[in-house]
Design a protein around this motif. Sequence first.
Motif, PDB file in Angstrom:
ATOM      1  N   MET A   1      63.872  79.553  87.214  1.00 13.83           N
ATOM      2  CA  MET A   1      63.424  78.260  87.125  1.00 13.83           C
ATOM      3  C   MET A   1      63.416  77.363  88.405  1.00 13.83           C
ATOM      4  O   MET A   1      64.291  77.572  89.078  1.00 13.83           O
ATOM      5  N   ARG A   2      62.254  76.729  88.902  1.00 16.33           N
ATOM      6  CA  ARG A   2      62.140  76.059  90.279  1.00 16.33           C
ATOM      7  C   ARG A   2      62.186  74.599  89.686  1.00 16.33           C
ATOM      8  O   ARG A   2      61.739  74.262  88.632  1.00 16.33           O
ATOM      9  N   ILE A   3      62.594  73.832  90.653  1.00 19.29           N
ATOM     10  CA  ILE A   3      62.473  72.504  90.538  1.00 19.29           C
ATOM     11  C   ILE A   3      61.709  71.600  91.485  1.00 19.29           C
ATOM     12  O   ILE A   3      61.609  71.973  92.680  1.00 19.29           O
ATOM     13  N   GLY A   4      60.793  70.847  90.710  1.00 21.24           N
ATOM     14  CA  GLY A   4      59.840  70.054  91.758  1.00 21.24           C
ATOM     15  C   GLY A   4      59.872  68.760  91.255  1.00 21.24           C
ATOM     16  O   GLY A   4      60.178  68.047  90.403  1.00 21.24           O
ATOM     17  N   LEU A   5      59.052  68.010  92.196  1.00 17.36           N
ATOM     18  CA  LEU A   5      58.813  66.529  91.900  1.00 17.36           C
ATOM     19  C   LEU A   5      57.272  66.352  91.277  1.00 17.36           C
ATOM     20  O   LEU A   5      56.434  67.082  91.803  1.00 17.36           O
ATOM     21  N   VAL A   6      57.325  65.559  90.523  1.00 17.35           N
ATOM     22  CA  VAL A   6      55.848  65.011  90.163  1.00 17.35           C
ATOM     23  C   VAL A   6      55.161  64.360  91.545  1.00 17.35           C
ATOM     24  O   VAL A   6      55.577  63.293  91.882  1.00 17.35           O
ATOM     25  N   LYS A   7      54.003  65.066  92.034  1.00 17.63           N
ATOM     26  CA  LYS A   7      53.391  64.425  93.228  1.00 17.63           C
ATOM     27  C   LYS A   7      52.343  63.050  92.792  1.00 17.63           C
ATOM     28  O   LYS A   7      52.126  62.209  93.157  1.00 17.63           O
ATOM     29  N   ASN A   8      51.708  63.617  91.568  1.00 15.33           N
ATOM     30  CA  ASN A   8      50.546  62.932  91.132  1.00 15.33           C
ATOM     31  C   ASN A   8      50.352  63.278  89.522  1.00 15.33           C
ATOM     32  O   ASN A   8      50.399  64.671  89.355  1.00 15.33           O
ATOM     33  N   GLY A  14      44.950  64.749  81.699  1.00 17.65           N
ATOM     34  CA  GLY A  14      46.012  65.790  81.355  1.00 17.65           C
ATOM     35  C   GLY A  14      46.346  66.623  82.225  1.00 17.65           C
ATOM     36  O   GLY A  14      46.672  67.877  81.935  1.00 17.65           O
ATOM     37  N   PHE A  15      46.417  66.460  83.739  1.00 17.69           N
ATOM     38  CA  PHE A  15      46.876  67.191  84.703  1.00 17.69           C
ATOM     39  C   PHE A  15      47.206  66.691  85.913  1.00 17.69           C
ATOM     40  O   PHE A  15      47.170  65.402  85.958  1.00 17.69           O
ATOM     41  N   GLY A  16      48.269  67.492  86.904  1.00 17.73           N
ATOM     42  CA  GLY A  16      48.700  66.780  87.909  1.00 17.73           C
ATOM     43  C   GLY A  16      49.139  67.976  88.821  1.00 17.73           C
ATOM     44  O   GLY A  16      48.865  68.829  88.313  1.00 17.73           O
ATOM     45  N   PHE A  17      49.936  67.162  89.673  1.00 21.23           N
ATOM     46  CA  PHE A  17      50.443  68.393  90.817  1.00 21.23           C
ATOM     47  C   PHE A  17      52.061  68.107  90.993  1.00 21.23           C
ATOM     48  O   PHE A  17      52.128  67.144  90.851  1.00 21.23           O
ATOM     49  N   LEU A  18      52.923  69.102  90.972  1.00 20.57           N
ATOM     50  CA  LEU A  18      54.083  69.085  91.175  1.00 20.57           C
ATOM     51  C   LEU A  18      54.346  69.557  92.923  1.00 20.57           C
ATOM     52  O   LEU A  18      53.467  70.523  93.107  1.00 20.57           O
ATOM     53  N   ARG A  19      55.257  68.997  93.304  1.00 17.79           N
ATOM     54  CA  ARG A  19      55.735  69.182  94.822  1.00 17.79           C
ATOM     55  C   ARG A  19      56.939  70.113  94.830  1.00 17.79           C
ATOM     56  O   ARG A  19      57.733  69.459  94.454  1.00 17.79           O
ATOM     57  N   HIS A  23      54.530  72.769  98.833  1.00 21.52           N
ATOM     58  CA  HIS A  23      53.355  73.150  98.361  1.00 21.52           C
ATOM     59  C   HIS A  23      53.249  72.559  97.145  1.00 21.52           C
ATOM     60  O   HIS A  23      54.210  72.046  96.417  1.00 21.52           O
ATOM     61  N   ASP A  24      51.922  72.240  96.578  1.00 24.31           N
ATOM     62  CA  ASP A  24      51.582  71.554  95.574  1.00 24.31           C
ATOM     63  C   ASP A  24      51.019  72.739  94.453  1.00 24.31           C
ATOM     64  O   ASP A  24      50.397  73.565  94.704  1.00 24.31           O
ATOM     65  N   ILE A  25      51.763  72.579  93.277  1.00 23.93           N
ATOM     66  CA  ILE A  25      51.488  73.303  92.070  1.00 23.93           C
ATOM     67  C   ILE A  25      50.831  72.551  91.136  1.00 23.93           C
ATOM     68  O   ILE A  25      51.397  71.554  90.559  1.00 23.93           O
ATOM     69  N   PHE A  26      49.681  73.085  90.551  1.00 20.06           N
ATOM     70  CA  PHE A  26      48.997  72.658  89.438  1.00 20.06           C
ATOM     71  C   PHE A  26      49.814  72.683  88.175  1.00 20.06           C
ATOM     72  O   PHE A  26      50.754  73.545  87.927  1.00 20.06           O
ATOM     73  N   PRO A  58      48.177  79.705  91.444  1.00 21.95           N
ATOM     74  CA  PRO A  58      49.481  79.625  90.674  1.00 21.95           C
ATOM     75  C   PRO A  58      49.472  77.968  90.040  1.00 21.95           C
ATOM     76  O   PRO A  58      48.759  77.400  90.536  1.00 21.95           O
ATOM     77  N   MET A  59      50.157  78.055  88.914  1.00 22.61           N
ATOM     78  CA  MET A  59      50.468  76.897  88.119  1.00 22.61           C
ATOM     79  C   MET A  59      51.690  76.802  87.344  1.00 22.61           C
ATOM     80  O   MET A  59      52.439  78.010  87.321  1.00 22.61           O
ATOM     81  N   ALA A  60      52.073  75.655  87.105  1.00 24.58           N
ATOM     82  CA  ALA A  60      53.495  75.633  86.343  1.00 24.58           C
ATOM     83  C   ALA A  60      53.113  76.016  84.901  1.00 24.58           C
ATOM     84  O   ALA A  60      52.303  75.427  84.220  1.00 24.58           O
ATOM     85  N   THR A  61      54.134  76.759  84.571  1.00 21.48           N
ATOM     86  CA  THR A  61      54.481  76.793  83.173  1.00 21.48           C
ATOM     87  C   THR A  61      55.682  76.680  82.655  1.00 21.48           C
ATOM     88  O   THR A  61      56.712  76.508  83.417  1.00 21.48           O
ATOM     89  N   ASN A  62      55.999  76.715  81.193  1.00 20.56           N
ATOM     90  CA  ASN A  62      57.421  76.244  80.542  1.00 20.56           C
ATOM     91  C   ASN A  62      57.962  75.253  81.196  1.00 20.56           C
ATOM     92  O   ASN A  62      59.063  75.397  81.710  1.00 20.56           O
ATOM     93  N   VAL A  63      57.260  73.973  81.536  1.00 19.86           N
ATOM     94  CA  VAL A  63      57.853  72.791  81.923  1.00 19.86           C
ATOM     95  C   VAL A  63      59.053  72.327  81.278  1.00 19.86           C
ATOM     96  O   VAL A  63      58.899  71.993  79.932  1.00 19.86           O
ATOM     97  N   ARG A  64      60.053  71.748  81.957  1.00 17.41           N
ATOM     98  CA  ARG A  64      61.155  71.176  81.349  1.00 17.41           C
ATOM     99  C   ARG A  64      61.422  70.138  82.241  1.00 17.41           C
ATOM    100  O   ARG A  64      61.393  69.932  83.449  1.00 17.41           O
ATOM    101  N   LEU A  65      61.861  68.898  81.200  1.00 21.78           N
ATOM    102  CA  LEU A  65      62.253  67.586  82.257  1.00 21.78           C
ATOM    103  C   LEU A  65      63.709  67.694  82.469  1.00 21.78           C
ATOM    104  O   LEU A  65      64.364  68.298  81.794  1.00 21.78           O
ATOM    105  N   VAL A  66      63.872  67.353  83.702  1.00 20.55           N
ATOM    106  CA  VAL A  66      65.257  67.517  84.232  1.00 20.55           C
ATOM    107  C   VAL A  66      65.963  66.158  84.208  1.00 20.55           C
ATOM    108  O   VAL A  66      65.343  65.371  84.535  1.00 20.55           O
TER     109      VAL A  66
END
Length: 66
Positions: A1-8, A14-19, A23-26, A58-66
């Motif tokens: 699992m990776r950890i990122g920040l919500v960029k927008n 219903g979408f955005g990007f994680l940093r 890199h920005d991940i959809f 690439p895109m984020a899957t199985n998102v979990r709130l940290v």
Amino acid sequence: MRIGLVKNWNGERGFGFLRVDAHDIFCHASALPLGTRALELGQHIGFEIGLNERTGKPMATNVRLV
């Protein structure tokens, strides 16, 4: 699992990007935990990386709130 920040996040669409790692991940709302409809800017998010079937990127899957 990776950890990122919500960029927008675009709640209307219903979408955005994680940093992560410079890199920005959809991220699509369908990858969010049940009952979660939006993310907040700067929020820490745990996720796995998969491939978007439509674009092959690439895109984020199985998102979990940290």
